[in-house]
Design an enzyme around this catalytic site. Structure first.
Site, PDB file in Angstrom:
ATOM      1  N   HIS A   3      -8.222  -4.797  -0.733  1.00  0.00           N
ATOM      2  CA  HIS A   3      -7.087  -4.054  -0.215  1.00  0.00           C
ATOM      3  C   HIS A   3      -6.856  -4.379   1.260  1.00  0.00           C
ATOM      4  O   HIS A   3      -7.784  -4.304   2.060  1.00  0.00           O
ATOM      5  CB  HIS A   3      -7.307  -2.546  -0.378  1.00  0.00           C
ATOM      6  CG  HIS A   3      -6.051  -1.771  -0.145  1.00  0.00           C
ATOM      7  ND1 HIS A   3      -5.094  -1.631  -1.121  1.00  0.00           N
ATOM      8  CD2 HIS A   3      -5.567  -1.146   0.943  1.00  0.00           C
ATOM      9  CE1 HIS A   3      -4.082  -0.938  -0.641  1.00  0.00           C
ATOM     10  NE2 HIS A   3      -4.340  -0.627   0.619  1.00  0.00           N
TER      11      HIS A   3
ATOM     12  N   SER B 237       0.828  -1.207   0.000  1.00  0.00           N
ATOM     13  CA  SER B 237       0.000   0.000   0.000  1.00  0.00           C
ATOM     14  C   SER B 237       0.872   1.271   0.000  1.00  0.00           C
ATOM     15  O   SER B 237       1.696   1.429  -0.899  1.00  0.00           O
ATOM     16  CB  SER B 237      -0.940  -0.063   1.208  1.00  0.00           C
ATOM     17  OG  SER B 237      -1.949   0.869   1.093  1.00  0.00           O
TER      18      SER B 237
ATOM     19  N   ASP C 238      -9.992  -3.777  -5.263  1.00  0.00           N
ATOM     20  CA  ASP C 238      -9.126  -2.790  -4.617  1.00  0.00           C
ATOM     21  C   ASP C 238      -9.089  -1.537  -5.490  1.00  0.00           C
ATOM     22  O   ASP C 238      -8.838  -1.641  -6.696  1.00  0.00           O
ATOM     23  CB  ASP C 238      -7.719  -3.400  -4.480  1.00  0.00           C
ATOM     24  CG  ASP C 238      -6.715  -2.446  -3.845  1.00  0.00           C
ATOM     25  OD1 ASP C 238      -7.113  -1.334  -3.447  1.00  0.00           O
ATOM     26  OD2 ASP C 238      -5.536  -2.827  -3.751  1.00  0.00           O
TER      27      ASP C 238
END
Ligand code: NAG
Ligand code: NAG
Length: 410
Positions: A380, A196, A350
């Site tokens: 995610h 991320s 995501d």
């Protein structure tokens, strides 16, 4: 006489009941904004996690009102989870790399020295998570891949805005690269890795070090659902997954703004795309465009988005979004060409899926070898839930194992 006892009891009961019903109402409204696609891995478990997140954010807001702690501090505490005990087979040690705190995970097994090293930059939207939150993943990677894992405790926003996090990661990496012998690491096998926001930092550090002759070359970069741009929050994945946990579309822009300016004024304008001048948008179209997303990723729904009218005053405050150290997708080809071999993990459900797909294309177009792994049922954050309070998803573990297999193949 009984009345004197009864009254406070009744008042207390009313207070507790209204408190609980307020929480339930909040959960209901927040649930309404959230959509859990049928194709996602283990939807029941994901729903449970969403409920926990909503309760966390509601409690955080209540505590903030009561001036007990800020809601961000509370969230950070909860997301860190409890610190797991040392894993069997891994030695853990706190250290500093230059001025940056770090934690080292050394596999005990007598593997051939020198071993590979993985510098890990944790995710959490540049505002959350810590060395503690990523302990399990670090221990697992160290043990399974036989590498030294170095988790980097960079400074967080909004207290420390861009480029603080990037500079800490770069500084730590450079310091590490200058002292490889001390760590017993193979100079030909140093890898940067991040999930991320950490994937964003790993990509930025790789780019900065690409082509530098004063440091050993990085062997590879591992980008797990990285966030790589803030130009377009209306790419297909942002539209399709706008309300899919654990990262809503609005939250993605929220985090990017916290990182760049320490607050979230202009959130609406950024979501609508009125923060980028038309000429720049045109310039970057070759790299950031729905046209570069394969058709099969548009079948779940995509409507071309016309950016709203450009607002120069917004651009003035967020123009550093065009710096590749913040949005690595915008680096020039001459930099991209020199990047190390890459592993990219994307998840179907995501918002950041298309950031990963666009970067994959840029790397491949520039002759960089890419190992791409797409979790068809992933969302995610799925990898981060690995061994987290019994909330693991087999699909997340599969993703992590693919990254480990990639490390072992180098
Ligand atoms: C890291 O930052 C410190 C303090 O700013 C500086 O003195 C040091 O030279 C930096 N290290 C590297 C390797 O860049
Ligand atoms: C948000 O941050 C920007 C840049 O740091 C600043 O100019 C602006 O005044 C801030 N806005 C608010 C509402 O604090």
């Amino acid at each position: 006489m009984a009345f004197f006892y009864l009254l406070p009891m009744i008042l207390l009961a009313i207070f507790v009941a209204s408190f609980i019903s307020a929480i339930i109402r909040t959960i209901q409204t927040e649930y309404a904004n959230c959509s859990i696609p049928p194709g996602v891995s283990n939807p029941g478990k994901l729903r449970l996690i969403v409920a926990v997140l909503i309760v966390t954010s509601t409690l955080g807001r209540i505590f903030e009102k009561m001036e007990l702690c800020s809601s961000l501090a509370f969230k950070r505490r909860v997301f860190s989870g409890w610190r797991p005990g040392p894993a069997r087979g891994v030695r853990r040690e706190d250290a500093r790399l230059g001025r940056v705190p770090a934690r080292l995970y050394r596999p005990r097994a007598a593997v051939r020295a020198p071993r590979p090293a993985v510098l890990l930059f944790h995710g959490g939207g540049w505002i959350c998570c810590s060395l503690d939150s990523h302990e399990r993943i670090c221990q697992y990677i160290a043990k399974e891949s036989g590498s030294l894992v170095v988790s980097v405790g960079y400074r967080l926003a909004p207290e420390h805005k861009y480029p603080a996090a990037y500079e800490d990661c770069l500084n730590a990496t450079q310091h590490f690269l200058q002292h490889l012998e001390h760590y017993g690491v193979d100079p030909a096998r140093v890898i940067v890795c991040g999930d991320s926001a950490g994937g964003n930092l790993a990509a930025a550090v790789s780019q900065t070090l690409a082509g530098r002759s004063d440091f050993p070359k990085l062997r590879a970069q591992i980008l797990i659902y990285p966030g790589l741009q803030a130009l377009d929050f209306n790419l297909p994945s942002y539209q399709q997954n706008r309300g899919v946990p654990l990262l809503f579309r609005e939250r993605a822009a929220f985090c990017a703004l916290q990182y760049i300016q320490g607050n979230t004024s202009n959130l609406e304008e950024v979501l609508e795309g009125s923060h980028i001048p038309p000429d720049l948008r045109l310039k970057y179209r070759k790299w950031v465009s729905p046209d570069n997303i394969p058709e099969k990723f548009k079948v779940r729904g995509y409507k071309p988005h016309k950016p709203c009218e450009f607002k120069p005053e917004v651009y003035e405050t967020v123009k550093r979004f065009c710096e590749p150290n913040l949005c690595p997708l915008l680096a020039e080809d001459t930099i991209i060409q020199q990047l190390p071999e890459s592993f990219i993990l994307t998840c179907e459900y995501d918002v950041l899926r298309d950031d990963g797909l666009l970067y994959k294309k840029r790397l491949e177009d520039n002759g960089v070898r890419v190992t791409w792994y797409h979790l068809e049922d992933g969302f995610h954050g799925i990898v981060n839930l690995f061994e987290y309070c019994g909330l693991s998803f087999p699909s997340g573990k599969r993703g992590l194992d693919k990254a480990v297999a990639f490390i072992k193949s180098l």
